[in-house]
Scaffold this motif. Sequence first.
Motif, mmCIF file in Angstrom:
data_model
loop_
_atom_site.group_PDB
_atom_site.id
_atom_site.type_symbol
_atom_site.label_atom_id
_atom_site.label_comp_id
_atom_site.label_asym_id
_atom_site.label_seq_id
_atom_site.Cartn_x
_atom_site.Cartn_y
_atom_site.Cartn_z
ATOM 1 N N ASP A 96 0.841 -1.204 0.000
ATOM 2 C CA ASP A 96 0.000 0.000 0.000
ATOM 3 C C ASP A 96 0.872 1.249 0.000
ATOM 4 N N THR A 97 1.744 1.338 -0.993
ATOM 5 C CA THR A 97 2.740 2.402 -1.025
ATOM 6 C C THR A 97 2.198 3.652 -1.710
ATOM 7 N N GLU A 98 2.939 4.749 -1.579
ATOM 8 C CA GLU A 98 2.545 6.015 -2.202
ATOM 9 C C GLU A 98 3.136 6.174 -3.597
ATOM 10 N N ILE A 99 4.407 5.808 -3.731
ATOM 11 C CA ILE A 99 5.158 6.027 -4.963
ATOM 12 C C ILE A 99 5.982 4.786 -5.285
ATOM 13 N N ILE A 100 5.962 4.393 -6.552
ATOM 14 C CA ILE A 100 6.875 3.368 -7.041
ATOM 15 C C ILE A 100 7.834 4.048 -8.006
ATOM 16 N N VAL A 101 9.119 3.963 -7.705
ATOM 17 C CA VAL A 101 10.155 4.613 -8.505
ATOM 18 C C VAL A 101 10.861 3.563 -9.353
ATOM 19 N N LEU A 102 11.053 3.869 -10.622
ATOM 20 C CA LEU A 102 11.732 2.968 -11.540
ATOM 21 C C LEU A 102 13.097 3.542 -11.884
ATOM 22 N N SER A 103 14.147 2.784 -11.578
ATOM 23 C CA SER A 103 15.506 3.224 -11.870
ATOM 24 C C SER A 103 16.227 2.132 -12.647
ATOM 25 N N GLY A 104 17.477 2.379 -13.005
ATOM 26 C CA GLY A 104 18.249 1.396 -13.735
ATOM 27 C C GLY A 104 18.169 1.597 -15.237
ATOM 28 N N SER A 105 19.005 0.886 -15.966
ATOM 29 C CA SER A 105 19.144 1.107 -17.402
ATOM 30 C C SER A 105 17.878 0.804 -18.192
ATOM 31 N N MET A 106 17.057 -0.135 -17.713
ATOM 32 C CA MET A 106 15.834 -0.486 -18.438
ATOM 33 C C MET A 106 14.675 0.458 -18.151
ATOM 34 N N ALA A 107 14.773 1.239 -17.091
ATOM 35 C CA ALA A 107 13.665 2.127 -16.712
ATOM 36 C C ALA A 107 13.381 3.169 -17.786
ATOM 37 N N GLN A 108 14.416 3.552 -18.534
ATOM 38 C CA GLN A 108 14.242 4.583 -19.569
ATOM 39 C C GLN A 108 13.299 4.126 -20.679
ATOM 40 N N PHE A 109 13.076 2.818 -20.792
ATOM 41 C CA PHE A 109 12.218 2.302 -21.851
ATOM 42 C C PHE A 109 10.771 2.114 -21.406
ATOM 43 N N VAL A 110 10.482 2.483 -20.163
ATOM 44 C CA VAL A 110 9.132 2.322 -19.621
ATOM 45 C C VAL A 110 8.305 3.570 -19.903
ATOM 46 N N VAL A 138 5.906 5.472 -18.379
ATOM 47 C CA VAL A 138 5.477 5.523 -16.977
ATOM 48 C C VAL A 138 3.978 5.779 -16.865
ATOM 49 N N GLU A 139 3.458 6.672 -17.673
ATOM 50 C CA GLU A 139 2.015 6.978 -17.603
ATOM 51 C C GLU A 139 1.191 5.742 -17.973
ATOM 52 N N TYR A 140 1.614 5.031 -18.998
ATOM 53 C CA TYR A 140 0.930 3.810 -19.430
ATOM 54 C C TYR A 140 0.930 2.770 -18.317
ATOM 55 N N VAL A 141 2.106 2.528 -17.723
ATOM 56 C CA VAL A 141 2.219 1.536 -16.649
ATOM 57 C C VAL A 141 1.412 1.971 -15.426
ATOM 58 N N GLN A 158 1.400 6.412 -7.401
ATOM 59 C CA GLN A 158 2.150 7.085 -8.450
ATOM 60 C C GLN A 158 3.316 6.199 -8.897
ATOM 61 N N VAL A 159 3.568 6.183 -10.198
ATOM 62 C CA VAL A 159 4.749 5.527 -10.748
ATOM 63 C C VAL A 159 5.619 6.612 -11.365
ATOM 64 N N LYS A 160 6.884 6.659 -10.965
ATOM 65 C CA LYS A 160 7.780 7.728 -11.400
ATOM 66 C C LYS A 160 9.111 7.174 -11.887
ATOM 67 N N GLN A 161 9.759 7.944 -12.753
ATOM 68 C CA GLN A 161 11.145 7.663 -13.090
ATOM 69 C C GLN A 161 12.033 8.165 -11.951
ATOM 70 N N ALA A 162 13.133 7.479 -11.723
ATOM 71 C CA ALA A 162 14.079 7.893 -10.689
ATOM 72 C C ALA A 162 14.677 9.256 -11.025
ATOM 73 N N SER A 163 15.060 9.987 -9.977
ATOM 74 C CA SER A 163 15.658 11.306 -10.218
ATOM 75 C C SER A 163 16.924 11.549 -9.399
ATOM 76 N N ALA A 164 17.354 10.571 -8.598
ATOM 77 C CA ALA A 164 18.538 10.777 -7.760
ATOM 78 C C ALA A 164 19.837 10.661 -8.553
#
Length: 293
Positions: free
Chosen positions: A237-251, A253-256, A270-276
Amino acid sequence: MNAGKTALGIDIGGTKIYAAIVNENGEILTPPAKYNTPKTVEDIKETLSKIIAERSNTASIVALATAGAVNNDNTKILSSTANMPNGYSEIDFQNLSPKLPVFVENDANCAAWAEHTVGAASGANHSITLTLGTGVGGGIIVNNNLLKGKSGAAGEMHFKMSIERKRPCTCGTFDCFESYVSGRGLALTYKDILNRNLTTYQIVENAKNGDPGCILALDIWQRHLSDGLIGLNDIFDTEIIVLSGSMAQFVDVEYVQNLVNKEIVTTPVQVKQASAGNFSGLIGASLLALDKI
């Protein structure tokens, strides 16, 4: 955490090691140094000892981000990893640093902590960060704390996506989440469709150029990702799922995110691309270590 303290953050990957001084705000104070990861345990120990000796003069603690589950004392690796040489998990990291304490944490957990503190999940009390690459890693934040589990191995993304025992996984079993949503997972999905082999990047490039088989493979890959995120969110029951790593750029995010929110049983996530950034591992390790002193 004591004001003014800094850590020597070191991110140990299968091919590269990065090192830099990081402050308590997660700011990198020195240009990150890059080293090739040696092929033997003895050479890895020698390289780490050299990095610590040369770069820790201004630091209060050494913070290591590494593949593999790490114990709850943050002193050792619990299990070996496929991308590191035999014996890597037996390294006594503290012996590599004669003067400073050494803090060790799983690299995906470190990335999750960086996203939680200074990245895409900053301000959220609950988040999950996935690192999508050759393999898949995960870190889970619950009530502003990193979830470690009874032994330190929580967050391993090896839950089952199928009972067919069709796709071998790096963990030694079959049909894990990783075997579907890693870069290798995308290549296997394409092979399932057309019985041909292409690399991950060939699939992505061909999809951009309108190849229907590659477009379909990329869509199924994102649907597999969405299925896993639905399960993770329904459990935590999380607030945000962050996608990082080399494959994340191909996601897409809005669709997923839309696919996930259509089927979850909780309130929307929320599903987001990583920003760190690319150095999230050493940033997260440093911030976690600085919290210990």
